[in-house]
Design a protein around this motif. Structure first.
Motif, mmCIF file in Angstrom:
data_model
loop_
_atom_site.group_PDB
_atom_site.id
_atom_site.type_symbol
_atom_site.label_atom_id
_atom_site.label_comp_id
_atom_site.label_asym_id
_atom_site.label_seq_id
_atom_site.Cartn_x
_atom_site.Cartn_y
_atom_site.Cartn_z
ATOM 1 N N TYR A 71 0.849 -1.180 0.000
ATOM 2 C CA TYR A 71 0.000 0.000 0.000
ATOM 3 C C TYR A 71 0.889 1.235 0.000
ATOM 4 C CZ TYR A 71 0.998 0.220 5.024
ATOM 5 O OH TYR A 71 1.625 0.286 6.252
ATOM 6 N N GLU A 72 0.290 2.350 -0.313
ATOM 7 C CA GLU A 72 1.015 3.622 -0.350
ATOM 8 C C GLU A 72 0.724 4.392 0.930
ATOM 9 O OE1 GLU A 72 1.313 7.737 -3.032
ATOM 10 O OE2 GLU A 72 -0.066 6.122 -3.604
ATOM 11 N N PRO A 73 1.682 4.502 1.845
ATOM 12 C CA PRO A 73 1.441 5.253 3.078
ATOM 13 C C PRO A 73 1.216 6.730 2.768
ATOM 14 C CG PRO A 73 3.442 3.917 3.227
ATOM 15 C CD PRO A 73 3.042 3.963 1.784
ATOM 16 N N GLY A 74 0.498 7.369 3.630
ATOM 17 C CA GLY A 74 0.265 8.800 3.440
ATOM 18 C C GLY A 74 -0.379 9.394 4.676
ATOM 19 N N PRO A 75 -0.531 10.709 4.709
ATOM 20 C CA PRO A 75 -1.167 11.357 5.854
ATOM 21 C C PRO A 75 -2.617 10.944 5.979
ATOM 22 C CG PRO A 75 -0.916 12.906 4.039
ATOM 23 C CD PRO A 75 -0.168 11.672 3.647
ATOM 24 N N PRO A 184 9.456 13.095 0.680
ATOM 25 C CA PRO A 184 8.473 12.431 -0.163
ATOM 26 C C PRO A 184 8.378 13.094 -1.530
ATOM 27 C CG PRO A 184 7.581 12.885 2.035
ATOM 28 C CD PRO A 184 8.878 13.631 1.917
ATOM 29 N N THR A 185 8.286 12.279 -2.551
ATOM 30 C CA THR A 185 8.108 12.783 -3.911
ATOM 31 C C THR A 185 6.933 12.058 -4.548
ATOM 32 O OG1 THR A 185 9.686 11.151 -4.754
ATOM 33 C CG2 THR A 185 10.548 13.341 -4.194
ATOM 34 N N ALA A 186 6.358 12.676 -5.572
ATOM 35 C CA ALA A 186 5.230 12.058 -6.259
ATOM 36 C C ALA A 186 5.687 10.780 -6.959
ATOM 37 C CB ALA A 186 4.644 13.035 -7.271
ATOM 38 N N LEU A 187 4.834 9.756 -6.962
ATOM 39 C CA LEU A 187 5.165 8.510 -7.626
ATOM 40 C C LEU A 187 5.138 8.698 -9.143
ATOM 41 C CD1 LEU A 187 3.205 5.835 -5.539
ATOM 42 C CD2 LEU A 187 5.544 6.646 -5.248
ATOM 43 N N THR A 188 6.126 8.143 -9.809
ATOM 44 C CA THR A 188 6.182 8.188 -11.261
ATOM 45 C C THR A 188 5.291 7.093 -11.851
ATOM 46 O OG1 THR A 188 8.031 6.631 -11.410
ATOM 47 C CG2 THR A 188 8.570 8.973 -11.085
ATOM 48 N N GLY A 189 5.185 7.085 -13.180
ATOM 49 C CA GLY A 189 4.421 6.041 -13.834
ATOM 50 C C GLY A 189 4.984 4.661 -13.542
ATOM 51 N N LEU A 190 6.312 4.525 -13.561
ATOM 52 C CA LEU A 190 6.939 3.244 -13.220
ATOM 53 C C LEU A 190 6.663 2.879 -11.774
ATOM 54 C CD1 LEU A 190 8.764 0.830 -13.759
ATOM 55 C CD2 LEU A 190 10.746 2.301 -13.257
ATOM 56 N N ASP A 191 6.758 3.871 -10.886
ATOM 57 C CA ASP A 191 6.474 3.615 -9.470
ATOM 58 C C ASP A 191 5.066 3.052 -9.295
ATOM 59 O OD1 ASP A 191 8.972 4.613 -8.808
ATOM 60 O OD2 ASP A 191 8.230 6.604 -8.290
ATOM 61 N N ARG A 226 14.074 1.368 -3.857
ATOM 62 C CA ARG A 226 13.891 2.792 -3.543
ATOM 63 C C ARG A 226 12.523 3.041 -2.906
ATOM 64 N NH1 ARG A 226 11.362 6.046 -6.789
ATOM 65 N NH2 ARG A 226 11.782 4.737 -8.594
ATOM 66 N N LEU A 227 11.486 2.467 -3.462
ATOM 67 C CA LEU A 227 10.136 2.699 -2.933
ATOM 68 C C LEU A 227 9.996 2.163 -1.514
ATOM 69 C CD1 LEU A 227 8.013 1.825 -6.099
ATOM 70 C CD2 LEU A 227 8.338 4.095 -5.084
ATOM 71 N N LEU A 228 10.588 0.998 -1.248
ATOM 72 C CA LEU A 228 10.471 0.406 0.082
ATOM 73 C C LEU A 228 11.377 1.097 1.092
ATOM 74 C CD1 LEU A 228 10.315 -3.415 -0.792
ATOM 75 C CD2 LEU A 228 8.417 -1.859 -0.270
ATOM 76 N N SER A 229 12.598 1.407 0.699
ATOM 77 C CA SER A 229 13.538 1.993 1.655
ATOM 78 C C SER A 229 13.138 3.407 2.049
ATOM 79 C CB SER A 229 14.962 2.001 1.076
ATOM 80 O OG SER A 229 15.038 2.818 -0.080
ATOM 81 N N HIS A 230 12.472 4.119 1.158
ATOM 82 C CA HIS A 230 12.007 5.467 1.468
ATOM 83 C C HIS A 230 10.555 5.486 1.959
ATOM 84 C CE1 HIS A 230 15.531 7.735 0.154
ATOM 85 N NE2 HIS A 230 15.627 6.905 -0.851
ATOM 86 N N ARG A 231 9.995 4.278 2.158
ATOM 87 C CA ARG A 231 8.632 4.146 2.686
ATOM 88 C C ARG A 231 7.597 4.843 1.786
ATOM 89 N NH1 ARG A 231 6.093 0.635 6.420
ATOM 90 N NH2 ARG A 231 4.425 1.721 7.470
ATOM 91 N N ARG A 232 7.869 4.908 0.501
ATOM 92 C CA ARG A 232 6.865 5.405 -0.430
ATOM 93 C C ARG A 232 5.854 4.314 -0.709
ATOM 94 N NH1 ARG A 232 4.892 8.471 -0.965
ATOM 95 N NH2 ARG A 232 4.839 9.461 -2.990
ATOM 96 N N VAL A 233 6.292 3.074 -0.561
ATOM 97 C CA VAL A 233 5.423 1.902 -0.622
ATOM 98 C C VAL A 233 5.748 1.053 0.598
ATOM 99 C CG1 VAL A 233 4.949 -0.253 -1.859
ATOM 100 C CG2 VAL A 233 5.178 1.890 -3.141
#
Length: 342
Positions: A71-75, A184-191, A226-233
């Motif tokens: 899942y994508e964590p967020g506020p 935090p940065t916006a997810l790209t299409g690949l992301d 990258r997505l997991l280590s930065h907790r974007r996913v």
């Protein structure tokens, strides 16, 4: 994978899927800490060969008894809500009409003063209001809706642990909650494509993700890291509740003096039974979801909370009769994962 109605169940006998045994529970426990751990590592920690571990997990996942999702964590503020729904018609029919909605992330059929308990997630405050006012509030079989807006997560369900490993065993896995610093940065299409793949199977190999997304394997592997280590996913290893010795799910709704809310929430989050602890704005200001072994344990836990926490009142509670959807995953009547939607 079976794709029948999430609320209707299957014609298969419940006895067809026995309870998870000790090794099954240990494998799930290991993946709760490090969801993408190699089978060689899991086997070495548990003292069994990697082939056995892989075979066990394959069986559990194929049967919908355990799975890794993402899942994508967020506020939380303005995007999430716990919604109590009273139905004018058959709650099963209402649940079936809602369970496919992307905004409906979790759906419990419940006892007490509500028929359904819906966890709603939207992109922003406007989208959340639209779903609550235009979808839930206007349903032809819905009599009433009560909304508790979520202000913060104190404990996320993905942080709950079965606790089947020794301290030494657990310490040999890398906690998936640890992350590198980074804005935090916006997810790209690949992301987004990688996230979709991991939602389906959080252990999906980079080679498979690369084939699905049309990028080189190394790029796919780097994107996952990258997505997991930065907790974007974030990854979440889950399990069919009734098969792991936790046959009862209860929701407790508390009223806590505002000045004590943070401290009380933190203490409740340390309870081993607590799956989810969120602060809310609404009729209550704290909601707690717990997994228990027996129905009588709910009363015991309530007494423990009231005796140990001054000025805290458990204003209401309910028992989950059936979970049709959890974190975007469709479940059958026995709590087995059947599909992913949302």
């Amino acid at each position: 994978m079976r794709t029948h109605s999430p609320t209707g169940g299957t014609a298969e006998s419940l006895a067809a899927d026995p309870d998870l045994d000790r090794l099954d529970l240990q494998i799930v426990s290991a993946l709760q800490i490090e969801p993408r751990a190699s089978w060689a590592k899991v086997g070495a920690v548990l003292g069994v060969d990697a082939v056995t571990v892989a075979r066990r997990w394959s069986r559990l996942r194929a049967a919908g008894l355990a799975w890794v999702t993402a899942y994508e964590p967020g506020p939380a503020g303005g995007r999430l809500a716990v919604v109590e729904v009273e139905c004018a018609g058959n709650p099963l029919e209402v649940a079936d009409s809602l369970v496919g909605d992307v905004e409906c992330q979790t759906l419990d059929l419940a006892s007490g003063g509500r028929d359904l308990l819906v966890g709603v997630c939207a992109d922003d405050e406007v989208a959340l209001a639209d779903y609550l006012l235009k979808r839930l509030a206007t349903g032809p079989q819905i009599r009433a809706v009560r909304t508790q807006l979520v202000t913060s997560f104190v404990r996320e369900a993905g942080d709950w642990r079965l606790g089947e490993l020794s301290a030494d065993q657990a310490g040999r896995f890398t906690d998936h909650g640890l992350r590198e610093p980074g804005a935090p940065t916006a997810l790209t299409g690949l992301d987004r494509a990688v996230l979709a793949a991991l939602c389906e199977d959080g252990r999906m190999p980079a080679t498979t993700i690369a084939a699905r997304t049309g990028v080189p394997v190394r790029r796919a592997r780097d994107a996952v890291h990258r997505l997991l280590s930065h907790r974007r996913v974030a990854l979440w290893t889950d399990v069919a509740r009734a098969r792991c010795g936790r046959s009862v799910q209860a929701w407790l709704f508390l009223q806590v003096p505002a000045r004590r809310l943070a401290g009380v929430a933190a203490r409740l989050a340390r309870l081993e039974e607590a799956r989810l602890v969120v602060t809310t704005v609404g009729t209550f200001n704290l909601a707690v979801c717990v997994w228990m072994r027996e129905l009588a344990d709910v009363t015991r836990l309530e007494a423990q909370i009231e005796d140990g926490l001054e000025d805290v009142r458990i204003a209401d509670r309910c028992i989950t009769l059936r979970t049709a959807k959890r974190a975007g995953n469709l479940l059958d009547a026995q709590g087995r994962r059947t599909d992913r939607r949302g």
